[in-house]
Design an enzyme around this catalytic site. Structure first.
Site, PDB file in Angstrom:
ATOM      1  N   HIS A  11      -7.743  -4.306  -3.262  1.00  0.00           N
ATOM      2  CA  HIS A  11      -6.379  -3.614  -2.730  1.00  0.00           C
ATOM      3  C   HIS A  11      -6.375  -4.431  -1.274  1.00  0.00           C
ATOM      4  O   HIS A  11      -7.099  -4.819  -0.684  1.00  0.00           O
ATOM      5  CB  HIS A  11      -6.901  -2.203  -2.353  1.00  0.00           C
ATOM      6  CG  HIS A  11      -5.924  -1.204  -1.715  1.00  0.00           C
ATOM      7  ND1 HIS A  11      -4.858  -0.836  -2.660  1.00  0.00           N
ATOM      8  CD2 HIS A  11      -5.288  -1.108  -0.490  1.00  0.00           C
ATOM      9  CE1 HIS A  11      -4.042  -0.357  -2.045  1.00  0.00           C
ATOM     10  NE2 HIS A  11      -4.152  -0.411  -0.673  1.00  0.00           N
ATOM     11  N   CYS A  34       0.791  -1.212   0.029  1.00  0.00           N
ATOM     12  CA  CYS A  34      -0.068  -0.010   0.048  1.00  0.00           C
ATOM     13  C   CYS A  34       0.814   1.150  -0.027  1.00  0.00           C
ATOM     14  O   CYS A  34       1.504   1.571  -1.152  1.00  0.00           O
ATOM     15  CB  CYS A  34      -0.981  -0.021   1.312  1.00  0.00           C
ATOM     16  SG  CYS A  34      -2.163   1.249   1.241  1.00  0.00           S
ATOM     17  N   ASP A  85      -9.199  -3.044  -7.503  1.00  0.00           N
ATOM     18  CA  ASP A  85      -8.683  -2.118  -6.337  1.00  0.00           C
ATOM     19  C   ASP A  85      -9.283  -0.752  -7.079  1.00  0.00           C
ATOM     20  O   ASP A  85      -8.815  -0.376  -8.299  1.00  0.00           O
ATOM     21  CB  ASP A  85      -7.148  -2.083  -6.556  1.00  0.00           C
ATOM     22  CG  ASP A  85      -6.726  -1.095  -5.454  1.00  0.00           C
ATOM     23  OD1 ASP A  85      -7.470  -0.224  -5.256  1.00  0.00           O
ATOM     24  OD2 ASP A  85      -5.410  -1.013  -5.097  1.00  0.00           O
TER      25      ASP A  85
END
Length: 297
Positions: free
Chosen positions: A267, A178, A235
């Site tokens: 995600h 991330c 995502d």
């Protein structure tokens, strides 16, 4: 030792020592995870400590990139294989939630794979991201205050520290998740001695900010190491069009980096402690990560 692994997990985790927790509701276990990520999902994996050494350390680093007189004691978590002389060094860059239990467990998994894995707390100057339960405050008060320049310098220092404390700093790699995935792309343009990187769902485009002035897509031509980008097709925060644009830039620059998209993953698909976890994609991505590092020794 009791084997509480699910049958479909056995092939993947046999060589890494990962076991499914059967009682995740225990307060001691859950307390190790970031406050903003509670409750901890039942899919969470816990890696045993067999064959590895782990410790929490502080690494003296510059208080600011230009400040050489006032060192900052940066916390970090380290896991390394036992009885191995000078293993390769792997920096594990945390998510926005800081160095919590899942990040530490990823270090254990990489240690089982033969790396001296170090997760430096790159937010520590601004607060403890693991303790902030309010997501908006976490972003505003901690995450957004970490300058890219400082992050690059802190990773440099962590690698030097590893070389002075039993790791082979001449063979160093980086991975991140991330927020940390974006850092991986940037670090590949920063460090000329980096062997390779693996970026998990880190954004490649975004609005420049004073402390984060550049995006990975702007630094393709200056990248010094190959990066494997691993992304989820579902995502919503990282459009596939951004990844297509990144691929085109990489191809034009004859950059050997690669982007893989797992169509059914979202995600955070590697984060087994969260509902976004996608077991099939995580297994494939783990194997691809180790293969990428092996191919770029």
């Amino acid at each position: 030792m009791n084997d509480d692994r699910l049958p479909e997990d056995r092939n993947w985790i046999a060589s890494t020592g990962m076991t499914r927790r059967s009682a995740l509701a225990g307060t001691a276990f859950a307390a190790g995870f970031a406050a903003a990520c509670q409750p901890v999902a039942s899919s969470t994996i816990k890696t045993d400590g067999d064959g590895i050494r782990e410790m929490s350390v502080t690494i003296p680093t510059k208080n600011a990139p230009t400040d050489v007189d006032t060192p900052f004691q940066m916390p970090a978590f380290v896991a390394r294989p036992s009885g191995v002389d000078k293993p390769p060094v792997l920096i594990v860059v945390h998510e926005i939630f800081g160095v919590h239990e899942w990040v530490k467990d990823m270090c254990r998994r990489f240690a089982k794979a033969g790396y001296m894995a170090i997760a430096p707390d790159l937010f520590a100057r601004h607060g403890d991201a693991t303790k902030e339960a309010d997501f908006q405050k976490l972003i505003a008060n901690i995450v957004s205050k970490a300058p890219d320049e400082q992050v690059m310098a802190d990773i440099d220092t962590a690698i030097l520290w590893a070389g002075q404390n039993g790791g082979d700093a001449a063979r160093h790699y980086i991975t991140g998740f991330c927020w940390g995935g974006r850092v991986v792309w940037l670090y590949a343009a920063h460090d000329p001695k980096l062997k390779a990187g693996v970026a998990f769902y880190g954004r490649v485009k975004g609005d420049p900010k004073p402390l984060q002035p550049s995006n990975p897509i702007d630094q393709v031509e200056t990248m010094r190491a190959p990066v494997l980008g691993q992304y989820g097709g579902k995502d919503k925060g990282i459009p596939l069009s951004d990844l297509d644009e990144m691929r085109a830039k990489l191809a034009a620059a004859k950059n050997p980096s690669k982007i893989t998209v797992y169509p059914d993953a979202d995600h955070g698909f590697m984060a087994d402690y969260r509902p976004s976890y996608n077991e099939a994609a995580a297994k494939q991505a783990w194997e691809a990560t180790l293969a990428w590092f092996k191919a770029n020794r």
